[in-house]
Design a protein around this motif. Structure first.
Motif, PDB file in Angstrom:
ATOM      1  N   LYS A  55       0.825  -1.212   0.000  1.00  0.00           N
ATOM      2  CA  LYS A  55       0.000   0.000   0.000  1.00  0.00           C
ATOM      3  C   LYS A  55       0.857   1.259   0.000  1.00  0.00           C
ATOM      4  CE  LYS A  55      -4.230  -1.806   2.079  1.00  0.00           C
ATOM      5  NZ  LYS A  55      -5.199  -1.704   3.204  1.00  0.00           N
ATOM      6  N   LYS A  56       1.960   1.247   0.759  1.00  0.00           N
ATOM      7  CA  LYS A  56       2.858   2.399   0.752  1.00  0.00           C
ATOM      8  C   LYS A  56       3.499   2.570  -0.622  1.00  0.00           C
ATOM      9  CE  LYS A  56       4.084   2.487   5.672  1.00  0.00           C
ATOM     10  NZ  LYS A  56       5.183   2.311   6.680  1.00  0.00           N
ATOM     11  N   ALA A  57       3.832   1.451  -1.247  1.00  0.00           N
ATOM     12  CA  ALA A  57       4.423   1.515  -2.590  1.00  0.00           C
ATOM     13  C   ALA A  57       3.422   2.075  -3.598  1.00  0.00           C
ATOM     14  CB  ALA A  57       4.889   0.120  -3.008  1.00  0.00           C
ATOM     15  N   VAL A  58       2.144   1.692  -3.468  1.00  0.00           N
ATOM     16  CA  VAL A  58       1.102   2.242  -4.343  1.00  0.00           C
ATOM     17  C   VAL A  58       1.044   3.753  -4.189  1.00  0.00           C
ATOM     18  CG1 VAL A  58      -1.390   2.388  -4.710  1.00  0.00           C
ATOM     19  CG2 VAL A  58      -0.302   0.150  -4.437  1.00  0.00           C
ATOM     20  N   GLU A  59       1.008   4.202  -2.949  1.00  0.00           N
ATOM     21  CA  GLU A  59       0.932   5.644  -2.680  1.00  0.00           C
ATOM     22  C   GLU A  59       2.141   6.389  -3.246  1.00  0.00           C
ATOM     23  OE1 GLU A  59       0.715   8.648   1.203  1.00  0.00           O
ATOM     24  OE2 GLU A  59       0.432   6.498   1.457  1.00  0.00           O
ATOM     25  N   LYS A  60       3.295   5.759  -3.189  1.00  0.00           N
ATOM     26  CA  LYS A  60       4.536   6.427  -3.603  1.00  0.00           C
ATOM     27  C   LYS A  60       4.803   6.330  -5.101  1.00  0.00           C
ATOM     28  CE  LYS A  60       9.437   6.684  -2.303  1.00  0.00           C
ATOM     29  NZ  LYS A  60      10.489   6.139  -1.408  1.00  0.00           N
ATOM     30  N   PHE A  61       4.465   5.174  -5.709  1.00  0.00           N
ATOM     31  CA  PHE A  61       4.918   4.932  -7.083  1.00  0.00           C
ATOM     32  C   PHE A  61       3.816   4.779  -8.130  1.00  0.00           C
ATOM     33  CE2 PHE A  61       8.245   2.923  -4.343  1.00  0.00           C
ATOM     34  CZ  PHE A  61       9.289   3.786  -4.652  1.00  0.00           C
ATOM     35  N   SER A  62       2.626   4.328  -7.747  1.00  0.00           N
ATOM     36  CA  SER A  62       1.634   3.952  -8.752  1.00  0.00           C
ATOM     37  C   SER A  62       1.211   5.131  -9.619  1.00  0.00           C
ATOM     38  CB  SER A  62       0.399   3.338  -8.093  1.00  0.00           C
ATOM     39  OG  SER A  62      -0.489   2.838  -9.086  1.00  0.00           O
ATOM     40  N   GLU A  63       1.020   4.858 -10.924  1.00  0.00           N
ATOM     41  CA  GLU A  63       0.666   5.905 -11.878  1.00  0.00           C
ATOM     42  C   GLU A  63      -0.714   5.682 -12.494  1.00  0.00           C
ATOM     43  OE1 GLU A  63       5.314   6.866 -13.088  1.00  0.00           O
ATOM     44  OE2 GLU A  63       4.062   5.670 -14.431  1.00  0.00           O
ATOM     45  N   ASP A  64      -1.516   4.819 -11.881  1.00  0.00           N
ATOM     46  CA  ASP A  64      -2.914   4.668 -12.283  1.00  0.00           C
ATOM     47  C   ASP A  64      -3.761   5.370 -11.234  1.00  0.00           C
ATOM     48  OD1 ASP A  64      -5.393   3.883 -13.231  1.00  0.00           O
ATOM     49  OD2 ASP A  64      -5.333   1.957 -12.200  1.00  0.00           O
ATOM     50  N   GLU A  65      -4.277   6.557 -11.588  1.00  0.00           N
ATOM     51  CA  GLU A  65      -4.973   7.389 -10.607  1.00  0.00           C
ATOM     52  C   GLU A  65      -6.220   6.709 -10.049  1.00  0.00           C
ATOM     53  OE1 GLU A  65      -3.739  10.088  -9.306  1.00  0.00           O
ATOM     54  OE2 GLU A  65      -1.987   9.844 -10.606  1.00  0.00           O
ATOM     55  N   ASP A  66      -6.904   5.901 -10.871  1.00  0.00           N
ATOM     56  CA  ASP A  66      -8.138   5.266 -10.413  1.00  0.00           C
ATOM     57  C   ASP A  66      -7.887   4.342  -9.227  1.00  0.00           C
ATOM     58  OD1 ASP A  66      -9.569   6.585 -12.315  1.00  0.00           O
ATOM     59  OD2 ASP A  66      -9.633   4.925 -13.733  1.00  0.00           O
ATOM     60  N   SER A  67      -6.937   3.428  -9.367  1.00  0.00           N
ATOM     61  CA  SER A  67      -6.679   2.489  -8.277  1.00  0.00           C
ATOM     62  C   SER A  67      -5.825   3.116  -7.178  1.00  0.00           C
ATOM     63  CB  SER A  67      -5.998   1.220  -8.812  1.00  0.00           C
ATOM     64  OG  SER A  67      -4.768   1.521  -9.449  1.00  0.00           O
ATOM     65  N   LYS A  68      -5.019   4.093  -7.509  1.00  0.00           N
ATOM     66  CA  LYS A  68      -4.201   4.759  -6.488  1.00  0.00           C
ATOM     67  C   LYS A  68      -5.082   5.442  -5.454  1.00  0.00           C
ATOM     68  CE  LYS A  68      -0.207   7.848  -6.015  1.00  0.00           C
ATOM     69  NZ  LYS A  68       0.796   8.644  -6.760  1.00  0.00           N
ATOM     70  N   ALA A  69      -6.224   5.957  -5.908  1.00  0.00           N
ATOM     71  CA  ALA A  69      -7.143   6.655  -4.998  1.00  0.00           C
ATOM     72  C   ALA A  69      -7.736   5.726  -3.945  1.00  0.00           C
ATOM     73  CB  ALA A  69      -8.271   7.320  -5.800  1.00  0.00           C
ATOM     74  N   THR A  70      -7.719   4.416  -4.187  1.00  0.00           N
ATOM     75  CA  THR A  70      -8.261   3.450  -3.230  1.00  0.00           C
ATOM     76  C   THR A  70      -7.150   2.666  -2.538  1.00  0.00           C
ATOM     77  OG1 THR A  70      -8.465   1.688  -4.886  1.00  0.00           O
ATOM     78  CG2 THR A  70     -10.335   3.186  -4.625  1.00  0.00           C
ATOM     79  N   GLY A  71      -5.929   3.196  -2.570  1.00  0.00           N
ATOM     80  CA  GLY A  71      -4.811   2.486  -1.973  1.00  0.00           C
ATOM     81  C   GLY A  71      -4.401   1.266  -2.772  1.00  0.00           C
ATOM     82  N   GLY A  72      -4.793   1.236  -4.046  1.00  0.00           N
ATOM     83  CA  GLY A  72      -4.493   0.105  -4.911  1.00  0.00           C
ATOM     84  C   GLY A  72      -5.580  -0.949  -4.947  1.00  0.00           C
ATOM     85  N   LEU A  73      -6.537  -0.868  -4.025  1.00  0.00           N
ATOM     86  CA  LEU A  73      -7.585  -1.883  -3.947  1.00  0.00           C
ATOM     87  C   LEU A  73      -8.527  -1.785  -5.143  1.00  0.00           C
ATOM     88  CD1 LEU A  73      -8.682  -4.148  -2.113  1.00  0.00           C
ATOM     89  CD2 LEU A  73     -10.149  -2.437  -1.031  1.00  0.00           C
ATOM     90  N   LEU A  74      -8.774  -2.918  -5.782  1.00  0.00           N
ATOM     91  CA  LEU A  74      -9.664  -2.975  -6.932  1.00  0.00           C
ATOM     92  C   LEU A  74     -11.066  -3.357  -6.486  1.00  0.00           C
ATOM     93  CD1 LEU A  74      -7.349  -4.860  -9.465  1.00  0.00           C
ATOM     94  CD2 LEU A  74      -7.709  -2.389  -9.247  1.00  0.00           C
ATOM     95  N   TYR A  75     -12.067  -2.823  -7.186  1.00  0.00           N
ATOM     96  CA  TYR A  75     -13.459  -3.090  -6.840  1.00  0.00           C
ATOM     97  C   TYR A  75     -14.180  -3.710  -8.025  1.00  0.00           C
ATOM     98  CZ  TYR A  75     -12.997  -0.468  -2.514  1.00  0.00           C
ATOM     99  OH  TYR A  75     -12.612  -0.056  -1.269  1.00  0.00           O
ATOM    100  N   SER A  76     -15.059  -4.640  -7.718  1.00  0.00           N
ATOM    101  CA  SER A  76     -15.890  -5.252  -8.749  1.00  0.00           C
ATOM    102  C   SER A  76     -17.008  -4.286  -9.126  1.00  0.00           C
ATOM    103  CB  SER A  76     -16.492  -6.563  -8.237  1.00  0.00           C
ATOM    104  OG  SER A  76     -17.486  -6.300  -7.262  1.00  0.00           O
ATOM    105  N   PRO A  77     -17.685  -4.494 -10.259  1.00  0.00           N
ATOM    106  CA  PRO A  77     -18.785  -3.613 -10.648  1.00  0.00           C
ATOM    107  C   PRO A  77     -19.909  -3.546  -9.623  1.00  0.00           C
ATOM    108  CG  PRO A  77     -18.074  -4.915 -12.519  1.00  0.00           C
ATOM    109  CD  PRO A  77     -17.368  -5.479 -11.319  1.00  0.00           C
ATOM    110  N   SER A  78     -20.020  -4.564  -8.759  1.00  0.00           N
ATOM    111  CA  SER A  78     -21.068  -4.548  -7.740  1.00  0.00           C
ATOM    112  C   SER A  78     -20.705  -3.651  -6.571  1.00  0.00           C
ATOM    113  CB  SER A  78     -21.336  -5.963  -7.228  1.00  0.00           C
ATOM    114  OG  SER A  78     -20.193  -6.470  -6.553  1.00  0.00           O
TER     115      SER A  78
END
Length: 477
Positions: free
Chosen positions: A343-366
Motif C-alpha cells: 500500500k505504501k508503494a502504491v501511494e509512492k509509485f503507482s501511476e494509475d490514478e483510479d486504483s491509487k485513490a483506493t490504496g491500490g484496492l480494486l473493486y468489482s462492478p457490484s
C-alpha cells in the motif's frame, strides 16, 4: 477484471426487492446506469415506446414514462424476469433520485461544470471502448454524434451528481460498532447465514512508460506541419482533425468540442484556448492526454467554442522495457524492505490514478472489493491463480482507461475458499451488511420527514405499486 456492465447493474436491481432500494449500492452505479439506459434507448428504433408523458413529479422535477421504459427495457434485455413489480421498482428509484435533487437545490448543494464534463467523458470512454475505440462505429450504432450524446445527457448526469452528493450528506457519517456487528450475526437464523464462493481481494500498482524528448518533439513537429498546412496551404482544420486526431470523442466532428465553460478542460489546454482570438490557432500544447493543436472558433465571456487535433506520443519498445524494469525494481524493493508495504508503494509509485485513490484496492462492478474467481478477466486470472495471500505477481502489461500502455503488479490481500460466513473470516463484509442496514434505516427516516413536505404526484396507472405507497403521503398542494 470487469463483469459486463449491464450484468453488474442488473444484478443489484434484481436482488433488492425491499421497500427501499439500497441507496449506497444504487449510486455506485447510477452514472453508468443512466448513460447505459440512455444509449440503449437510442437503439430501440424497432420497438415503439409509448408517447412520452409525465409519470410522476417530485417538487419541480419530473419523471417521464420514457425514463421508466428506458431503464425497464435495459433490464429486460438482459434476461431479468419481471414478476410484475419491476416498473414499480424502477419508478421508486427514480422518485428517490428526484427527491435527492430537489433537496440538493434547497440546501444549495453545487456540482461544478468540470465535474459533469469529467463524468460524461469517463462514461463515454468506457462505452466507446466496447466498440474498440472506433467513434464512427459508436455513433453509427446509436445514431448520434459524440457531441449530441454529451449535450443530450449533460443535465441528466448533473442531476445524478447532485443526487449522489445529497445522498453522501445524509449517509456520510454512518458507522457501526463491533458489538453491533456481533449482535447482528448472532441473531441470524442458521439458514440465513450467507454462503460465499471462492473469492479474492486484489491490490494493483501500475507504472506507465516515460515518453522521451525525441518522441515528444516528433509529435510537436507533426502538429506544426498540420498548422502550416492549414494557415499557408488553406487546408481544412476539420478534415485534418478527422484524419489525424486521436481524440475519439471529437475527431469525427472535425475536432469540434462544442461550447464549453471555463474550468471544463485541464489547465494546460484551457490556459492556451482562452488566450486565443477567434480563428487563431495555438502552438502545440502538452497535457496529460498528449499534444493539442487548438483553434478558437468563438468566445462569449467565459464560454468558448473550440476545436483541436490531439496526437499522443507513441510508446517505443525501449520505453516499455524501461517501465517494466522500473516496476520489477519496485516489486523487489517491496519483497526485501519490510518497511515498504504494498500500500505504501502504491501511494509512492503507482501511476494509475483510479486504483491509487483506493490504496491500490480494486473493486468489482457490484461495488465489492471481493471478486469471485469466475468474474476475473482471464488475462488476470492466470496471473494471480496460483498466488497465496500476501504474495505479489510478476509485472504484466495492460491498458489504462485512456488506452495508453502500462505494466502492473498485483498483491493478493485476501483469498477465501468456499465457506459459510463467520465473524473471523468475514467480519468486514458482515460489518458492511450491518452498515447498509443502518443506512437503509437512516434513509427511510429521512424520506419519512421529507415526503410530507414535498409536492409529489404519481400517475394513477402506478396506483397498485406497493413499493410506491410510502410516496403517497407527499404534499398534493
Amino acid at each position: 477484471m470487469k463483469m459486463p456492465l449491464t450484468k453488474a447493474l442488473l444484478k443489484f436491481i434484481n436482488t433488492t426487492r425491499s421497500q427501499y432500494m439500497n441507496a449506497n449500492i444504487v449510486f455506485k452505479h447510477s452514472l453508468f446506469f443512466c448513460l447505459a439506459c440512455c444509449l440503449y434507448a437510442a437503439n430501440l428504433c424497432a420497438q415503439t415506446l409509448a408517447v412520452d408523458e409525465i409519470a410522476a413529479v417530485v417538487g419541480d422535477k419530473i419523471v417521464l414514462i420514457s425514463d421508466i421504459e428506458n431503464q425497464y427495457n435495459q433490464i429486460r434485455a438482459n434476461n431479468i424476469t419481471d414478476d410484475g413489480t419491476l416498473r414499480c421498482q424502477v419508478l421508486d428509484q427514480l422518485l428517490l433520485d428526484r427527491m435527492f435533487q430537489t433537496q440538493a437545490e434547497i440546501d444549495s448543494v453545487e456540482v461544478k461544470e468540470e465535474e459533469v464534463e469529467r463524468e460524461i467523458d469517463n462514461r463515454l470512454r468506457y462505452f466507446l471502448g466496447l466498440f474498440g475505440g472506433d467513434a464512427a462505429k459508436f455513433e453509427a450504432y446509436y445514431g448520434k454524434t459524440m457531441l449530441e450524446i454529451k449535450e443530450e445527457y449533460r443535465e441528466e448526469v448533473r442531476g445524478i451528481l447532485l443526487a449522489q452528493r445529497m445522498q453522501s450528506q445524509i449517509l456520510g457519517n454512518i458507522s457501526v460498532t463491533p458489538a453491533e456487528v456481533k449482535n447482528y450475526f448472532d441473531q441470524l437464523p442458521k439458514d440465513s447465514i450467507p454462503y460465499y464462493n471462492a473469492e479474492i481481494e486484489l491490490l494493483q500498482l501500475a507504472i506507465q512508460p516515460k515518453m522521451s524528448r525525441t518522441q515528444k518533439d516528433e509529435v510537436k513537429q507533426t502538429l506544426l506541419q498540420l498548422k502550416k498546412r492549414i494557415e499557408e496551404e488553406g487546408e481544412d482544420f476539420a478534415r485534418l482533425a478527422a484524419l489525424y486526431s486521436e481524440d475519439p470523442g471529437s475527431a469525427q466532428q472535425g475536432g469540434d468540442l462544442g461550447w464549453t465553460n471555463r474550468g471544463d478542460f485541464v489547465p494546460e489546454f484551457e490556459g492556451a484556448a482562452f488566450k486565443l482570438k477567434p480563428g487563431e490557432m495555438s502552438e502545440p500544447i502538452e497535457s496529460k492526454f498528449g499534444f493539442h493543436l487548438i483553434q478558437l472558433l468563438e468566445r462569449r465571456g467565459d464560454k468558448i467554442h473550440a476545436r483541436h487535433i490531439l496526437i499522443k506520443p507513441k510508446v517505443s519498445e525501449v520505453e516499455l522495457q524501461q517501465a517494466l524494469t522500473r516496476l520489477d525494481s519496485i516489486r523487489s524493493a517491496i519483497l526485501t524492505d519490510t518497511s515498504l508495504t504494498f500500500k505504501k508503494a502504491v501511494e509512492k509509485f503507482s501511476e494509475d490514478e483510479d486504483s491509487k485513490a483506493t490504496g491500490g484496492l480494486l473493486y468489482s462492478p457490484s461495488g465489492s472489493s471481493f471478486f469471485e474467481m469466475n468474474e476475473i478477466d482471464p488475462t488476470i486470472y492466470f496471473t494471480i491463480d496460483t498466488l497465496k495471500e500476501g504474495q505479489i505477481s510478476k509485472p504484466v502489461p495492460f491498458e489504462l482507461r485512456d488506452g495508453s500502455k502500462a505494466y502492473r503488479i498485483f498483491y493478493v490481500q485476501t483469498r477465501t475458499k468456499p465457506h459459510i460466513a463467520n465473524l473471523k473470516d468475514d467480519y468486514n463484509r458482515i460489518r458492511s451488511i450491518v452498515e447498509e442496514n443502518e443506512k437503509q434505516r437512516v434513509m427511510l427516516k429521512w424520506m419519512q420527514r421529507r415526503i410530507p413536505k414535498t409536492y409529489i404526484h404519481i400517475d394513477e396507472r402506478y396506483a397498485d405499486c406497493e413499493t410506491l405507497q410510502k410516496w403517497q403521503t407527499g404534499n398534493k398542494q
